[in-house]
Design an enzyme around this catalytic site. Structure first.
Site, PDB file in Angstrom:
ATOM      1  N   GLY A  20       0.794  -1.237   0.000  1.00  0.00           N
ATOM      2  CA  GLY A  20       0.000   0.000   0.000  1.00  0.00           C
ATOM      3  C   GLY A  20       0.820   1.278   0.000  1.00  0.00           C
ATOM      4  O   GLY A  20       0.267   2.368  -0.056  1.00  0.00           O
ATOM      5  N   GLU A  21       2.161   1.154   0.056  1.00  0.00           N
ATOM      6  CA  GLU A  21       2.981   2.374   0.047  1.00  0.00           C
ATOM      7  C   GLU A  21       3.120   2.911  -1.379  1.00  0.00           C
ATOM      8  O   GLU A  21       3.066   2.163  -2.346  1.00  0.00           O
ATOM      9  CB  GLU A  21       4.358   2.079   0.661  1.00  0.00           C
TER      10      GLU A  21
ATOM     11  N   LYS B  68     -28.290  33.729  14.303  1.00  0.00           N
ATOM     12  CA  LYS B  68     -29.414  32.972  14.868  1.00  0.00           C
ATOM     13  C   LYS B  68     -30.126  33.820  15.921  1.00  0.00           C
ATOM     14  O   LYS B  68     -29.467  34.456  16.740  1.00  0.00           O
ATOM     15  CB  LYS B  68     -28.873  31.712  15.558  1.00  0.00           C
TER      16      LYS B  68
ATOM     17  N   GLY C  56     -25.627  20.712   4.364  1.00  0.00           N
ATOM     18  CA  GLY C  56     -26.496  21.080   5.484  1.00  0.00           C
ATOM     19  C   GLY C  56     -26.502  22.587   5.779  1.00  0.00           C
ATOM     20  O   GLY C  56     -27.567  23.182   5.944  1.00  0.00           O
TER      21      GLY C  56
ATOM     22  N   SER D 263     -20.001  20.598   1.969  1.00  0.00           N
ATOM     23  CA  SER D 263     -19.713  19.177   2.163  1.00  0.00           C
ATOM     24  C   SER D 263     -21.031  18.399   2.090  1.00  0.00           C
ATOM     25  O   SER D 263     -21.435  17.932   1.028  1.00  0.00           O
ATOM     26  CB  SER D 263     -19.001  19.003   3.502  1.00  0.00           C
ATOM     27  N   THR D 264     -21.745  18.306   3.181  1.00  0.00           N
ATOM     28  CA  THR D 264     -23.039  17.592   3.148  1.00  0.00           C
ATOM     29  C   THR D 264     -24.155  18.482   2.604  1.00  0.00           C
ATOM     30  O   THR D 264     -25.251  18.008   2.337  1.00  0.00           O
ATOM     31  CB  THR D 264     -23.449  17.178   4.572  1.00  0.00           C
TER      32      THR D 264
HETATM   33  C1  R5P Z   1     -18.059  25.658   8.081  1.00  0.00           C
HETATM   34  O1  R5P Z   1     -17.582  26.407   8.911  1.00  0.00           O
HETATM   35  C2  R5P Z   1     -17.708  25.733   6.631  1.00  0.00           C
HETATM   36  O2  R5P Z   1     -17.394  27.038   6.241  1.00  0.00           O
HETATM   37  C3  R5P Z   1     -18.841  25.205   5.782  1.00  0.00           C
HETATM   38  O3  R5P Z   1     -19.972  26.024   5.964  1.00  0.00           O
HETATM   39  C4  R5P Z   1     -19.163  23.788   6.182  1.00  0.00           C
HETATM   40  O4  R5P Z   1     -18.008  23.015   6.230  1.00  0.00           O
HETATM   41  C5  R5P Z   1     -20.149  23.180   5.222  1.00  0.00           C
HETATM   42  O5  R5P Z   1     -20.397  21.871   5.596  1.00  0.00           O
HETATM   43  P1  R5P Z   1     -21.777  21.209   5.250  1.00  0.00           P
HETATM   44  O6  R5P Z   1     -22.023  21.393   3.781  1.00  0.00           O
HETATM   45  O7  R5P Z   1     -21.602  19.769   5.626  1.00  0.00           O
HETATM   46  O8  R5P Z   1     -22.825  21.888   6.079  1.00  0.00           O
END
Ligand code: R5P
Length: 296
Positions: free
Chosen positions: A33-34, A186, A220, A217-218
């Site tokens: 794996g290296e 918020k 969210g 990323s997700t």
């Molecule tokens: C958070 O501080 C980052 O700037 C992004 O807002 C965050 O990493 C986005 O992640 P996700 O799409 O999973 O909410």
């Protein structure tokens, strides 16, 4: 220019835009794996300015060792200057000890890479704190290029950061393009306990909103911000984000929340094909920065 495994497409685009030759490396994976790499055209590196380019998504850990191996191999050939371009610097969200006992992984990654190079370019690093005082690191933002595209479609637009930590992104683009900007905060209703998210100062009713962020990323964060902004009376929501990882069903999440379109750039080793995502060209801007460093 020497690309790592995740950066071939990126290097090819850049090489076409700028007429810079690509040096291809030999690589193999050992049975355990290296990784192994070698630069075969050593004469092209000796005494030259060498641009190494590798982005750290996907396979963040492999990309990390690859960057170090490439830089070490280049350095041993006595180039005139080394510039490393890491569009997506992985682990930069771990920029402090949140809970006692944690490492600061972002610092480990950044500082290890810096031991092997003269100059480093990153795109929209998550935490500016990581590069504070590091004069050989340049953080490039391309939001003005993304948002210029969005402005062709908007009416009375306003730029919003999803939280205070992302405000510098909103400020950057708003000042470049002469727009208003704000960030979402918020609010908790003390009586009902209901949580709402609203711009700190601006009224966004009937306005088109452009949310800017570094990483999706997700999905969210952006989905939530979009819903809140629409509930507050915004007309439409567009998004500009530098690193569109878009894990699992993130694209659907954004669409369901009401995002009209996502504008991003080619900063990763993957590219999503979806009519709701547009990739914006930025290679000229990157190259201008590289040339500035070369001329120093
Ligand atoms: C958070 O501080 C980052 O700037 C992004 O807002 C965050 O990493 C986005 O992640 P996700 O799409 O999973 O909410």
């Amino acid at each position: 220019m020497i690309p790592g495994r995740n950066a071939y497409r990126l290097a090819e685009k850049l090489s076409l835009t700028t007429n810079t030759p690509i040096i291809h490396i030999q690589r193999k994976l050992f049975p355990d794996g290296e990784h192994y790499i070698r630069i075969p055209e050593t004469e092209k590196v000796k005494g030259s300015t060498v641009i190494v380019i590798e982005t750290m998504y996907p396979r963040q850990n492999d990309a990390f060792i690859e960057i170090l191996m490439l830089l070490d191999a280049v350095r041993r050939l006595n180039p005139m200057k080394i510039i490393i371009v890491v569009p997506y610097l992985a682990y930069s969200r771990q920029d402090k000890v949140f809970l006692e006992g944690e490492p600061i992984t972002g610092k480990i990654v950044l500082e290890t890479i810096l031991k092997y190079t003269d100059h480093m370019l990153v795109y929209d690093i998550h935490s500016l704190k990581l590069i504070e005082g590091k004069t050989n690191v340049k953080n490039l933002l391309f939001f003005d290029l993304m948002v210029s595209k969005i402005l062709e479609k908007t009416r009375n637009p306003v730029i919003l950061a999803p939280d205070k930590g992302a405000l510098h992104r909103a400020k950057f683009v708003a000042e470049k393009l002469g727009l208003e900007y704000d960030y979402l905060v918020k609010h908790r209703d003390r009586i009902t306990g209901e949580v709402t998210m609203e711009p700190k100062t601006l009224d966004i009713k009937d306005r088109d909103v452009v949310i800017v962020d570094d990483i999706i990323s997700t999905g969210g964060t952006i989905a939530k911000a979009t819903r809140r902004v629409l509930e507050s009376g915004a007309r439409r929501v567009y998004v500009a984000a530098t690193h569109a990882l878009l894990i699992n069903n993130a694209i659907d999440k954004l669409k369901k929340a009401g995002v009209e379109k996502l504008y991003t750039i080619d900063s990763l080793g993957i590219r999503h094909k979806d009519s709701s995502i547009e990739y914006v060209d930025y290679y000229g801007r990157l190259w201008e920065t590289v040339l500035e460093i070369v001329g120093r």
